[in-house]
Design an enzyme around this catalytic site. Structure first.
Site, PDB file in Angstrom:
ATOM      1  N   GLU A 111       0.820  -1.218   0.000  1.00 57.74           N
ATOM      2  CA  GLU A 111       0.000   0.000   0.000  1.00 57.74           C
ATOM      3  C   GLU A 111       0.855   1.270   0.000  1.00 57.74           C
ATOM      4  OE1 GLU A 111      -3.851  -0.046   2.286  1.00 57.74           O
ATOM      5  OE2 GLU A 111      -2.974  -1.881   3.076  1.00 57.74           O
ATOM      6  N   HIS A 152       8.090 -26.511   4.950  1.00 62.18           N
ATOM      7  CA  HIS A 152       7.403 -27.664   4.366  1.00 62.18           C
ATOM      8  C   HIS A 152       6.945 -27.415   2.933  1.00 62.18           C
ATOM      9  CE1 HIS A 152       7.263 -29.727   8.274  1.00 62.18           C
ATOM     10  NE2 HIS A 152       7.193 -28.486   8.746  1.00 62.18           N
ATOM     11  N   LYS A 202     -13.069   0.448  -4.522  1.00 60.22           N
ATOM     12  CA  LYS A 202     -14.205   0.629  -3.594  1.00 60.22           C
ATOM     13  C   LYS A 202     -15.289   1.486  -4.237  1.00 60.22           C
ATOM     14  CE  LYS A 202     -11.835   0.107   0.836  1.00 60.22           C
ATOM     15  NZ  LYS A 202     -11.571   0.671   2.148  1.00 60.22           N
TER      16      LYS A 202
HETATM   17  C1  F6R Z   1      -6.061   1.931   3.609  1.00 60.69           C
HETATM   18  C2  F6R Z   1      -6.011   0.616   4.228  1.00 60.69           C
HETATM   19  C3  F6R Z   1      -6.985  -0.424   3.770  1.00 60.69           C
HETATM   20  C4  F6R Z   1      -8.252  -0.348   4.619  1.00 60.69           C
HETATM   21  C5  F6R Z   1      -9.293  -1.368   4.159  1.00 60.69           C
HETATM   22  C6  F6R Z   1     -10.545  -1.391   5.023  1.00 60.69           C
HETATM   23  O1  F6R Z   1      -5.188   2.782   4.293  1.00 60.69           O
HETATM   24  O2  F6R Z   1      -5.210   0.363   5.071  1.00 60.69           O
HETATM   25  O3  F6R Z   1      -6.365  -1.691   3.883  1.00 60.69           O
HETATM   26  O4  F6R Z   1      -7.943  -0.592   5.961  1.00 60.69           O
HETATM   27  O5  F6R Z   1      -9.665  -1.090   2.835  1.00 60.69           O
HETATM   28  O6  F6R Z   1     -11.027  -0.107   5.245  1.00 60.69           O
HETATM   29  P1  F6R Z   1     -11.355   0.347   6.735  1.00 60.69           P
HETATM   30  O7  F6R Z   1     -10.077   0.157   7.496  1.00 60.69           O
HETATM   31  O8  F6R Z   1     -11.763   1.750   6.654  1.00 60.69           O
HETATM   32  O9  F6R Z   1     -12.438  -0.576   7.214  1.00 60.69           O
END
Ligand code: F6R
Length: 355
Positions: free
Chosen positions: A234, A250, A342
């Site tokens: 990320e 393994h 998203k």
């Molecule tokens: C972005 C990040 C992502 C979010 C994931 C879930 O910085 O770390 O891995 O954590 O998309 O979103 P949240 O944490 O807001 O539920």
């Protein structure tokens, strides 16, 4: 790009990620003060399910690693829609979503409500905050404005408090105090102002540059290996893999041969007094993979307690991924693909389009 050139670093790190990482210990101290409201009315659940995704599941991984030896109640980390069948009568669900808008976590809470399973919500707001408020669920409201993966303190310490409030503690107050001190020192040592010769995170970032980082932990630090992988992906936008000893002995150990292994760099996450059988395995892995590996780096957890060790390695990984991003001249903060994914997922099906 020289990592000690602070002006260049500031031009790449346009969102001031370095300040957020440097404030990790402060974030943890603030998080420790937060309490659930209304108070949690659960005593000794027979099972705890921690529901979360991505950065919001990372706190649960740390707590599960602490719980493994400290708690006589199973603690599951659940990444996905709904809830496992075992989450029924007598269970507790801790739902973590920093943004509060993660559909998998919302669906876990819906499942818990349908089954009458108590829920503690940990979120800065969003749909999860609204859902928790409308059902008067116990909830911890976090400050907003961070990237979830950089809010780990807020995702560890309130959950730690919630577990203690239910009679299922996974760390003592001494462990917590030690962890805070260890993180404070670790962050001080890893900041950009500390030059490469004395900065472990900069040195690891340089060592793995240009090769695929393969992060291995032991039975406890394996949870942090996965966190290193996701932080590299990320923050630095580069692929990494994570594995755990003894399991990799393994299967994955076969990869470390021939020309292909030249493109791999192993990072071993070690603990000072790990069990002798695990220490032996790390030694053997080093011996066997060394002739073919592009490189091997060993890093050691700081502190005595499990929480301190895990969080010190998490903090080192955060900074390694930060410097790895800088080396690629990539701003560590934004995650445009993830955000776009998203957005499209949230759009009505007919409006989804391929690029
Ligand atoms: C972005 C990040 C992502 C979010 C994931 C879930 O910085 O770390 O891995 O954590 O998309 O979103 P949240 O944490 O807001 O539920």
């Amino acid at each position: 790009m020289r990592l000690d050139d602070l002006d260049a670093l500031g031009r790449i790190d346009r969102h001031d990620t370095r300040r957020v990482l440097a404030e990790f210990a402060l974030q943890c101290r603030r998080a420790l003060q937060l309490r659930a409201s209304p108070p949690i009315a659960v005593n000794r659940p027979r099972l705890v399910v921690m529901a979360g995704m991505g950065g919001s599941a990372a706190g649960a991984d740390v707590l599960a690693a602490c719980a493994a030896e400290a708690l006589d109640v199973p603690l599951l980390v659940h990444r996905g829609y709904g809830l496992p069948a075992a989450a029924g009568r007598g269970a507790l669900v801790i739902a973590s979503s920093y943004s509060g808008d993660t559909v998998e976590v919302l669906s876990a809470v819906e499942a818990a409500l349908a089954r009458g399973v108590p829920v503690v919500a940990i979120t800065s707001g969003g749909a999860l905050g609204a859902l928790a408020a409308s059902h008067d669920l116990s909830r911890v409201t976090l400050p907003d404005g961070l990237m979830p993966r950089m809010a780990l303190g807020y995702l560890v310490f309130p959950a730690l408090g919630a577990l203690a409030a239910c009679g299922t503690p996974v760390a003592s107050s001494d462990d917590v105090e030690e962890a805070l001190q260890v993180i404070t020192t670790a962050v001080t040592d890893l900041r950009p102002e500390v030059v490469t010769d004395r900065n472990e995170a900069k040195r690891v970032a340089l060592a793995i540059d240009g090769r695929l980082p393969v992060i291995y932990g032991g039975p406890v630090t394996g949870a942090v290996a996965y966190r290193w992988k996701t932080d590299l992906e990320e923050n630095a936008k580069r692929l990494a893999t994570a594995g755990v000893l003894p399991e990799m002995n393994h299967n994955e150990i076969e990869v470390w041969r021939g020309e292909e292994a030249r493109g791999l760099h192993a990072v071993l996450l070690r603990e000072g007094d790990e069990p002798a059988e695990i220490a032996d395995r790390f030694t053997l892995v080093r011996e066997l993979i060394d002739p073919a590996a592009g490189g091997i780096t060993e890093v050691w957890a700081r502190g005595r307690g499990r929480l301190a060790r895990l969080l010190s390695l998490v903090s080192l990984g955060q900074w390694v991924s930060y410097y790895a991003a800088i080396l690629r001249e990539t701003d560590p903060w934004p995650v445009p693909m993830l955000t776009e994914f998203k957005r499209r997922l949230g759009a009505p099906a007919g409006e989804r389009s391929l690029p």
